[in-house]
Write a protein that holds these residues in place. Structure first.
Motif, PDB file in Angstrom:
ATOM      1  N   ALA A  18      44.246  53.492  24.589  1.00 45.46           N
ATOM      2  CA  ALA A  18      43.019  52.886  25.099  1.00 45.46           C
ATOM      3  C   ALA A  18      42.730  53.497  26.463  1.00 45.46           C
ATOM      4  O   ALA A  18      43.616  54.031  27.109  1.00 45.46           O
ATOM      5  CB  ALA A  18      43.170  51.376  25.196  1.00 45.46           C
TER       6      ALA A  18
ATOM      7  N   ALA B 124      39.426  44.896  29.932  1.00 48.58           N
ATOM      8  CA  ALA B 124      38.960  44.641  28.572  1.00 48.58           C
ATOM      9  C   ALA B 124      39.840  45.357  27.567  1.00 48.58           C
ATOM     10  O   ALA B 124      40.209  44.797  26.533  1.00 48.58           O
ATOM     11  CB  ALA B 124      37.513  45.084  28.431  1.00 48.58           C
ATOM     12  N   ASN B 125      40.175  46.583  27.875  1.00 53.77           N
ATOM     13  CA  ASN B 125      40.994  47.329  26.931  1.00 53.77           C
ATOM     14  C   ASN B 125      42.420  46.784  26.846  1.00 53.77           C
ATOM     15  O   ASN B 125      43.045  46.816  25.792  1.00 53.77           O
ATOM     16  CB  ASN B 125      41.001  48.812  27.275  1.00 53.77           C
ATOM     17  CG  ASN B 125      39.848  49.528  26.598  1.00 53.77           C
ATOM     18  OD1 ASN B 125      39.326  49.043  25.593  1.00 53.77           O
ATOM     19  ND2 ASN B 125      39.449  50.649  27.140  1.00 53.77           N
TER      20      ASN B 125
ATOM     21  N   GLU C  59      43.153  43.657  27.202  1.00 53.58           N
ATOM     22  CA  GLU C  59      42.980  42.500  26.323  1.00 53.58           C
ATOM     23  C   GLU C  59      42.966  42.941  24.865  1.00 53.58           C
ATOM     24  O   GLU C  59      43.560  42.307  23.992  1.00 53.58           O
ATOM     25  CB  GLU C  59      41.656  41.787  26.619  1.00 53.58           C
ATOM     26  CG  GLU C  59      41.572  41.109  27.972  1.00 53.58           C
ATOM     27  CD  GLU C  59      42.284  39.755  28.008  1.00 53.58           C
ATOM     28  OE1 GLU C  59      43.009  39.453  27.042  1.00 53.58           O
ATOM     29  OE2 GLU C  59      42.114  39.029  29.013  1.00 53.58           O
ATOM     30  N   LYS C  60      42.263  44.024  24.639  1.00 57.09           N
ATOM     31  CA  LYS C  60      42.148  44.503  23.274  1.00 57.09           C
ATOM     32  C   LYS C  60      43.518  44.898  22.731  1.00 57.09           C
ATOM     33  O   LYS C  60      43.870  44.567  21.594  1.00 57.09           O
ATOM     34  CB  LYS C  60      41.203  45.697  23.211  1.00 57.09           C
ATOM     35  CG  LYS C  60      40.859  46.105  21.799  1.00 57.09           C
ATOM     36  CD  LYS C  60      40.251  47.471  21.757  1.00 57.09           C
ATOM     37  CE  LYS C  60      41.316  48.537  21.858  1.00 57.09           C
ATOM     38  NZ  LYS C  60      40.813  49.890  21.825  1.00 57.09           N
TER      39      LYS C  60
ATOM     40  N   ALA D  82      45.337  41.927  21.845  1.00 52.97           N
ATOM     41  CA  ALA D  82      44.809  41.373  20.609  1.00 52.97           C
ATOM     42  C   ALA D  82      45.348  42.147  19.407  1.00 52.97           C
ATOM     43  O   ALA D  82      45.587  41.576  18.348  1.00 52.97           O
ATOM     44  CB  ALA D  82      43.287  41.435  20.628  1.00 52.97           C
TER      45      ALA D  82
END
Ligand SMILES: Nc1ncnc2c1ncn2[C@@H]1O[C@H](COP(=O)(O)OP(=O)(O)OP(=O)(O)O)[C@@H](O)[C@H]1O
Ligand SMILES: Nc1ncnc2c1ncn2[C@@H]1O[C@H](COP(=O)(O)OP(=O)(O)OP(=O)(O)O)[C@@H](O)[C@H]1O
Ligand SMILES: CC(C)C[C@H](N)C(=O)O
Ligand SMILES: [Mg+2]
Ligand SMILES: [Mg+2]
Lengths: 261, 440, 336, 377, 237
Positions: D54, D66-67, D69-70, D73
């Motif tokens: 990422a 955000a990445n 978090e991704k 996830a």
């Protein structure tokens, strides 16, 4: 009311206004004529604060207004129209008119949040006024069109309409007639006269249509090459040799040839 | 009527994107609420920035390309307001710095005064030169040693003046004020410029602001960054250790880690939404009033507006300050969210032009458009990476396994991110060239 | 002697680099200014166009080098340049057809064009990195110096050296030639005038029988040539790296704007203003003063007005000051 | 601890943005270690290790968080990254620490990160800037250099390192004539070179990156004849520098984290085989970061950060059998067998207190266009 | 009756997707004739001119030039066919010099344009003085002269003028009308819109009165001039 004292305006080496001195009497409708490029519009621009004069002074009711910005002059009651229409092209014609009056309470940010009632009342009145003006100028059918999308003449009428939205002391009209239908123009002339007589507006009118000038203006000032060439009633002016040579001319030369054909 | 429905649908669509991101992990979606709310939060901040820019551009036609600078000032405010004062900094040179700055300001004021009040000519030039040169050296003489003094205090960890040690929520309005003050100064000097000339001027000023923030370590540690800024709510770790919180969470049958992270994010979402709604309401009311009409007139034709009695200069300044203040508030919010101030991260592409993309894609001149554009473009900014990867996988699926081209393309996947961003931008602008919710 | 040394030091560290850098900026700014002048928008994709043109040139140069084609003392890249120009012309014309034309037909506002060009920039950005990667690429060959610092010292016996690189020489000469040619083209030729007419009033150009699509096509072609030349010269002098070309956009825009958008002369002047202010304001005078001052008065400090940390800030301040006195740039540029 | 068949490791670097030219080799380094382990089948009952890349953009906090978090996830078990210190701080504070995720950064070198409350979740395989400053000062002294001009890349790494060099060098009596910043990724460095030349000094120390501004500065200084010898800290050591600059660089010297050179050499060979440049900055550190994760997981017999973070220091440091690049399988087996290991890796990993590399250094001199190790420190 | 040289035949259409502004409007002009369109503001005069020139979406009717149907032609193609047009507004290149404006008028010509240019300067002496000045800096009347000069430079086969005399001084207006007559007598048909309607109709062979996009009156110039209805409503009494 307005005194222009030896005003010069130079663009580089070119003297567009070259020592103009003139006086505009309170309550008069003064005509300003002269050949193309005589410096009429430039003089207007200097008086209205759009252009700073190179030298000279302009006073209004004795107060020195040289170099004051246009918006200040507006609030002193000096209004003008533009020779090349300056409409607000992305706004509707009605909005073009409604934006004119100064000191609207809705122009203060605070009121837009906390004085909405007052604004609404004012807006209603403004709207009525704008509609009235448009009706008078026979452009009521375009009131909701964008001003950029109306005909050339209609733009000029809108331009004139803006000066009718507020109580002015003195109004400078720069060729409102160019491109306006003659029948309507003469109606407008009557209106100008009425405003002048009933409300005491002073007008200064640039126009190349002698008939229009004739109906309205006294006195008439003729400019040429940045200077005042002659001043007087229209008849006097029309009889002035210099004015004829520089400006009025002697009519069509080819007319006879045309008749021959 | 159908317009309204169409636009509501667009907002619903963006909402749906966020919800999908929270609930499904199909395709580009991540399937966790942490990620979805994270995107939403930055989206909200972006929307606020877009609102500020829209105010300036959409309402008044001011081409401000210095958003980055105002956002950074907002961030600076967070440090100045919330961090603890550095022990000894004031005695080691803090006072000297302030005196130096005052000297500098006085020099400029004096120079301006002389320019305004002396007749043009040689004497004026001489006096001016004397003031500027003298002032500059006086300034350096006082300022430089004071700065070294402050920067010498534990440079690896501190080396700055520190702040006021106030609650972080106060930093948001403070960020707005700081940005507004800067905008006022800038506006006074540069607002005479038009279109792209104003743009480059503001861009330049933003670069100057960043340069100062990067190089003046005494202010906020420069490129050494300030980390661990306080937050308006408790930290996740603290929550996880709080028995009360844990009890509630377990009684609800939630995972404590997820619950704590979501708790923090939701509070941010609520705070940001509140700020956004308040600003949106104010902007909307202003736009629909005679004030907005006046602004549109000014944008449309300045000469005519002047002639109609509108003080164009003043109005420009007003809206420039307001719009910038909004960007400053958003900047402070963003720094709070990040928990750190990192001046090196401010670059025009991300902090200025991306915001412009939001405004234009949303529909300049329309507040709702700006908000929609802000959230939507931010969503894509994050999601173009998986989208790009998807695209490239798709594009190479036909190629033989292990072929040189395929390997090369797969290795370059990272560059699909901006490529995809460009593609999306062009597609959106192709299908709604005036923006998704155009100005009426 | 000391005076000479001081002069040489100043020339070596300020004059020559600033002139070369100024010419590079100017060439880039010419492209930007031309697009602004004719198509009326600020093209953000220009930096990446430069990178693309340079990339094609590099690929061709590598190929030429591998088969042994060269120009002797001059860099082979000059031979490959026409290919680069053709390549970027093709790219720009395709971009115009696929992207920009639509917005022209819509009569979209300039700001839309700016955003569209941002989109194009992102895509070109990816394209270049896909093909050649994000890293540094070297492709310069031939004689590196017209005169190197060492040779100069040996020749003159001065303590200070003076270096003048081949790439710098080529850059300056090319910049002069290109500007003269462009100026002549725009102001003297029919096509050039029609380009200016089109930019002034599109509808009226139509009424004069000017084919707008033709004008646009010529513009892009010239821009492609300018961008490629600028990109290649820059790469020869410094190095080729896509990210740097993107970063160059800022000083290039600054140059075009401070000179007056739409005016080729302005682009040149602007390029030099930006370059000189970057290089000279933060110059430390210690060395020069050291030569000039009597022994005991030699400065202790660096005698630097501002540290180089602020070189961009300074160049922007100078830009601001120019704009405050000349709001549309030195040469009365356009504004939309 | 789950014994699922798949371990996922996030690779979170700035694949776009200012260090986009460094990131690929870093990513490849990390992935090389994972591939090695997957192939060996020695981790947690033949688990496969999947990298998930990422982007951080290097300077985009929003994108990075955000990445991160991704990645979470997607179920990663550890994150290798971030690269630039700024975004690394954001990732830690906003994602990793709240979620209890372990992070090993190969390149974030800011001292500010040392004191962050990281709950023991954050480690670095790159050594501290302060340490390198000392080493460099010693090298300068031993080579009889009296004065240096100093320029640094304007970020927390460059600034911190320059400060460290300056302090240490002045403490032992050297003179720093000027210490000035340069911005990476800009076009022209004539102004900096001019100022540096004017200030003078025996050599020019460039605390930057070899394919960023650092290269531009060296090129400019050589071309104008301002300096002909350069001091090269870690960020400037790599094959591309001598290759790009050419013969003029001969005689310049510097240091880079790494011991024995054995590990590094092995790693470079492995990288070459895999088709990337292992000597690119932070590429060895990235390999090591990935290796540490997997070794610690093995030691904890779990892929849950909560279980394995405590093992990271253990596998990284002595005592134990030394493990070099290419020997990950061996390391894993040993751990499984209960033998203590000391991971040396490609960059001579030795983690100290706050979880960062202690850093031993090798002194490099450029001879005949190549970086030659001349000594160890 | 033979087909006129240029005819816009029962044209219906409007701007973009907007409402129709022209309704079955017909205007035509023969070789060597002057046709004048008059009417109130907003009647659609300019719109009709633009429709004839192909700058509008004509939804009904056709435009024919010298017997050829050119309804589908683009404006540039019509220029090439020999049509010259001076629009009512933004009719000069403001950033180009006066001389360049005139040159642009002759863009499609390949022969020597110097004679024509001298003629224009003779007709509008002021322009000669200002030949190197940006046209945008001229006075209103001067701009108008540039615009007409530009169209004359084309040496068109048919000349269309939208209010050429708006804002020009009486003496120049007379000159201009003279010149228009001269041009017409060389056989070039002239179609013009005028608000100085009385003078225009005096020299007109044919006059059209448009009201709300429709032909309201049509006749010779003289007929319209004496028609009391027309005089009262459109010519200012
Ligand atoms: N900005 C300018 N720069 C240079 N010359 C200018 C500028 N503005 C006006 N002029 C020149 O000044 C002269 C006077 O122009 P002005 O517009 O005042 O004329 P006018 O009397 O209003 O003419 P008209 O009746 O045609 O409107 C003209 O010759 C014009 O070319
Ligand atoms: N660009 C435009 N877009 C949409 N509607 C337009 C546009 N221009 C004009 N119109 C509309 O078309 C109608 C006719 O306009 P036109 O310009 O043809 O009038 P005109 O007869 O030439 O009037 P004038 O004598 O005032 O020039 C007007 O009512 C106007 O509302
Ligand atoms: C990869 C490098 C640019 C990272 C740098 N060492 C930093 O700490 O920011
Ligand atoms: Mg005039
Ligand atoms: Mg009309």
């Amino acid at each position: 009311m307005i005194v222009v004292d030896d005003v010069h305006k130079h663009f580089g080496g070119f003297h567009a206004v070259d020592g103009s001195t003139l006086e505009i009497a309170k309550g008069s409708i003064t005509g300003l004529i002269g050949p193309n490029g005589a410096g009429k519009t430039t003089l207007f621009n200097v008086i209205a604060g759009v252009l700073p004069p190179t030298s000279g002074r302009v006073t209004m009711d004795g107060e020195d207004i040289t170099g004051l910005p246009p918006h200040t002059l507006f609030h002193k009651g000096l209004l003008r129209t533009f020779q090349i229409a300056h409409e607000f092209s992305s706004m509707t014609c009605r909005e073009n008119l409604m934006m004119v009056p100064g000191g609207q309470s809705g122009e203060t940010l605070w009121n837009t949040w906390f004085g909405r009632k007052r604004i609404a009342d004012e807006e209603r009145a403004l709207r009525a006024k704008a509609d009235e003006v448009m009706e008078f100028l026979t452009i009521e059918q375009i009131s909701d069109l964008k001003a950029g999308e109306v005909s050339g003449g209609q733009k000029k009428l809108l331009e004139l309409g803006r000066t009718m939205m507020v109580d002015a002391k003195i109004v400078f009209l720069d060729e409102v007639g160019a491109g306006v239908n003659r029948t309507l123009l003469y109606t407008i002339a009557d209106a100008i006269k009425r405003l002048n007589e009933e409300r005491g507006y002073t007008f200064v009118v640039i126009e190349h249509d002698m008939e229009f000038i004739g109906r309205l203006c006294d006195p008439v000032i003729c400019m040429a090459e940045g200077k005042v060439l002659a001043q007087g009633t229209l008849d006097e002016i029309k009889a002035n040799e210099q004015v004829i040579e520089a400006y009025l001319g002697t009519g069509l030369k080819n007319k006879d040839k045309l008749a021959d054909a | 009527m159908s317009e309204t429905i169409k636009h509501s649908l667009m907002f619903a669509f963006v909402g749906l994107l966020i919800i999908l991101d929270g609930t499904t992990s199909y395709g580009i979606f991540s399937g966790t609420w942490n990620s979805a709310l994270g995107i939403l939060n930055m989206g909200l901040v972006s929307a606020i920035m877009a609102l500020g820019v829209n105010l300036q551009w959409g309402f008044a036609g001011l081409f401000n390309v210095g958003i980055m600078g105002f956002t950074a000032l907002g961030g600076l405010a967070v440090v100045l307001v919330t961090s603890a004062p550095t022990p000894g900094a004031w005695s080691q040179g803090g006072v000297g710095i302030i005196i130096g700055l005052i000297l500098g300001a006085l020099t400029i004021v004096a120079a301006v005064f002389v320019t305004k009040n002396m007749a043009t000519g040689k004497p004026r030039m001489l006096v001016l030169a004397a003031i500027l040169i003298g002032g500059f050296f006086a300034f350096r003489a006082v300022f430089d040693p004071a700065v070294s003094g402050v920067e010498a205090i534990n440079p690896a960890l501190l080396g700055n003046l520190g702040g006021l040690n106030l609650p972080v929520l106060l930093a948001w309005p403070a960020g707005g004020l700081l940005a507004a003050g800067a905008a006022w100064l800038i506006g006074k000097t540069a607002l005479g410029l038009r279109s792209d000339y104003l743009a480059i001027a503001t861009l330049g000023i933003a670069e100057i602001i960043i340069a100062v923030m990067k190089n003046e370590d005494w202010l906020s540690r420069g490129v050494k960054n300030v980390v661990g800024l306080p937050r308006p709510m408790r930290k996740e770790i603290a929550l996880q250790e709080d028995p009360g919180f844990m009890e509630t969470v377990t009684s609800l049958g939630l995972d404590p880690v997820i619950a704590s992270t979501l708790y923090v994010k939701i509070i941010y979402s609520l705070l940001f939404t509140a700020v956004l709604l308040a600003l949106l309401w104010m902007a909307q009311m202003a736009l629909k009033s005679p004030w907005g009409r006046m602004m549109r007139a000014i944008r449309d034709n300045e000469v005519a507006s002047e002639a109609m009695g509108k003080d164009v200069t003043r109005r420009h300044l007003q809206i420039f300050v307001l719009g910038s203040a909004i960007c400053g508030i958003a900047g402070a919010m963003m720094t709070t969210l990040d928990g750190q101030l990192t001046p090196g991260t401010y670059n025009p592409l991300r902090f200025t032009f991306l915001i412009w993309v939001m405004v234009v894609v949303g529909g300049s001149g329309n507040n709702f458009g700006a908000v929609l554009g802000g959230i939507l473009i931010w969503f894509f900014w994050i999601k173009v990476e998986p989208m790009g990867t998807g695209l490239i996988t798709f594009a190479t699926s036909g190629l033989a396994e292990g072929s040189a081209l395929k390997t090369h393309l797969l290795e370059s996947t990272a560059h699909m991110r901006l490529f995809t961003m460009g593609l999306i931008l062009l597609l959106v602008l192709r299908f709604s060239p005036r923006g998704l919710i155009p100005e009426k | 002697m000391d005076l000479l040394n001081a002069l040489v030091a100043l020339t070596n560290y300020v004059m020559i680099p600033a002139v070369a850098y100024g010419s590079q900026l100017a060439l880039g700014a010419l492209g930007v200014t031309l697009i602004y002048g004719v198509l009326r928008f600020s093209n953000f994709a220009h930096g990446d166009t430069m990178a693309f043109g340079a990339m094609i040139t590099i690929l061709v140069t590598w190929w030429m080098q591998s088969v042994g084609i060269n120009l002797g003392p001059l860099p082979t890249a000059l031979l490959a340049l026409p290919f680069g120009i053709l390549g970027s012309m093709a790219l720009l014309l395709v971009t115009d057809r696929v992207v920009y034309r639509f917005y022209r037909e819509q009569k979209a506002k300039p700001v839309i064009f700016v955003m569209v060009s941002l989109g194009v920039m992102f895509m070109m950005n990816g394209l270049v990195r896909f093909i050649i990667g994000p890293g540094d690429q070297r492709f310069a060959d031939g004689e590196r110096f017209i005169i190197s610092a060492r040779d100069f010292k040996a020749m003159t016996g001065l303590r200070e050296g003076l270096a003048f690189k081949t790439s710098q020489g080529i850059t300056v000469i090319t910049a002069v030639v290109v500007v003269v040619a462009l100026f002549w083209f725009l102001n003297r030729t029919r096509t050039g005038k029609s380009m200016r007419a089109y930019s002034d009033n599109e509808d009226l150009a139509l009424l004069s029988g000017i084919n707008p699509e033709r004008v646009v096509m010529y513009t892009w072609m010239i821009v492609a040539a300018l961008a490629t030349i600028a990109g290649v010269l820059y790469g020869l002098d410094k190095s080729f790296k896509p990210f740097t070309y993107f970063q160059l956009l800022l000083p290039i825009f600054a140059s075009a704007i401070v000179g007056g958008l739409g005016n080729p002369l302005g682009a040149i002047a602007g390029g030099f203003i930006i370059a000189f202010s970057e290089v000279s304001i933060t110059y430390a005078w210690k060395k020069v003063l050291g030569y000039l001052m009597p022994e005991n008065l030699e400065p202790d400090g660096l005698v630097q007005l501002l540290s180089t940390d602020y070189k961009f800030a300074v160049s922007f301040i100078i830009l601001l000051i120019v704009l405050l006195f000349k709001p549309t740039g030195l040469f009365k540029g356009k504004s939309v | 601890g789950g014994h699922a068949k798949e371990v996922k490791l996030g690779v979170l670097f700035g694949f776009t943005g200012p260090i986009e030219s460094l990131a690929p080799a870093m990513g490849s380094g990390a992935e090389l270690a994972m591939a090695e382990v997957t192939k060996s089948g020695a981790l947690l009952d033949t688990a496969t290790v999947t990298p998930m890349r990422a982007d951080t953009g290097c300077i985009d906090n929003g994108l990075s968080t955000a990445n991160a978090e991704k990645l979470l996830a997607d179920g990663v078990n550890g994150i290798i990254g971030g690269d630039c210190s700024g975004v690394t701080g954001a990732i830690l504070q906003n994602v990793a620490i709240p979620n209890g995720m372990a992070v090993i950064s190969p390149s974030a070198t800011s001292p500010g990160l040392s004191t962050m409350e990281d709950n023991g979740l954050f480690f670095r395989t790159s050594p501290s800037d302060a340490r390198e400053g000392q080493v460099m000062a010693e090298i300068l002294q031993s080579r009889g250099i009296k004065s240096i001009a100093l320029t640094y890349t304007n970020n927390d790494y460059g600034k911190g390192l320059a400060d460290a060099i300056k302090t240490s060098y002045e403490a032992i009596g050297g003179e720093v004539t000027i210490s000035t910043a340069h911005e990476d990724g800009k076009g022209d460095y004539s102004a900096e070179v001019g100022a540096l030349a004017s200030a003078g000094g025996d050599i020019l120390v460039v605390a930057g990156y070899l394919d960023q501004g650092g290269l531009g500065i060296i090129q400019g200084a050589l071309d104008s004849g301002a300096f002909d010898t350069f001091g090269l800290p870690g960020g400037m050591i790599g094959d591309s520098l001598p290759a790009n600059v050419g013969a003029d660089l001969n005689g310049s010297f510097g240091q880079i984290a790494g011991s024995g050179g054995e590990g590094a050499k092995a790693y470079f060979a492995m990288a070459e085989e895999a088709g990337f440049d292992g000597s690119s900055p932070y590429s060895p550190e990235s390999y090591d970061a990935a290796a540490l994760f997997m070794l610690a997981m093995q030691a904890a017999n779990s892929k849950d950060p909560a279980d394995y973070v405590s093992k990271i220091l253990e596998v990284a440091n002595a005592p134990g059998e030394k493990i070099y690049p290419g020997e990950l399988a061996k390391g894993l087996e040993l751990i499984k067998a209960g033998t203590d290991i000391d991971y040396v890796g490609a960059s001579a990993v030795e983690l100290i207190g706050p979880g960062e590399s202690a850093g031993s250094y090798r002194e490099i001199e450029v001879t005949n266009g190549e970086n030659k190790t001349v000594k160890f420190h | 009756m033979s087909e006129p040289f240029l005819i816009g035949d029962s044209m219906t259409g409007g701007y973009g997707k907007g409402p129709d502004i022209l309704h079955e409007c017909t205007i035509a002009v023969n070789r060597g004739e002057i046709a004048v369109i008059v009417g109130p503001n907003g009647a659609g005069k300019s719109t009709a001119m633009k429709a004839v020139f192909g700058m509008l979406n004509v939804r009904g009717g056709s435009v024919r030039l010298d017997g050829e149907d050119i309804t589908a032609f683009s404006p540039q193609d019509r220029v090439v066919k020999g049509m010259g047009f001076v629009p009512q507004t933004s009719n000069i290149f403001t950033s180009l010099t006066v001389e360049e404006n005139l040159e642009m008028g002759a863009f499609i010509r390949t022969d020597d344009i110097r004679d024509t240019m001298e003629q224009i300067y003779h007709l509008f002496p002021i322009l000669k003085d200002k030949r190197n000045q940006a046209a945008g800096e001229l006075s209103g009347g001067q701009r108008q002269q540039v615009a007409v000069g530009r169209a004359l430079m084309t040496q068109p086969k048919v000349l269309m003028l939208d209010e050429p005399t708006a804002g020009v001084s009486p003496i120049v207006m007379d000159e201009l009308f003279d010149r228009i007559i001269e041009v017409a007598r060389t056989g070039i048909p002239i179609l013009m819109v005028e608000q100085n309607a009385r003078q225009a109709l005096e020299i007109a062979d044919k006059g059209y009165v448009l009201v709300q996009g429709r032909n309201a009156f049509t006749g010779t110039g003289k007929e319209l001039l004496v028609d009391p209805e027309v005089r009262k409503s459109f010519l200012g009494g």
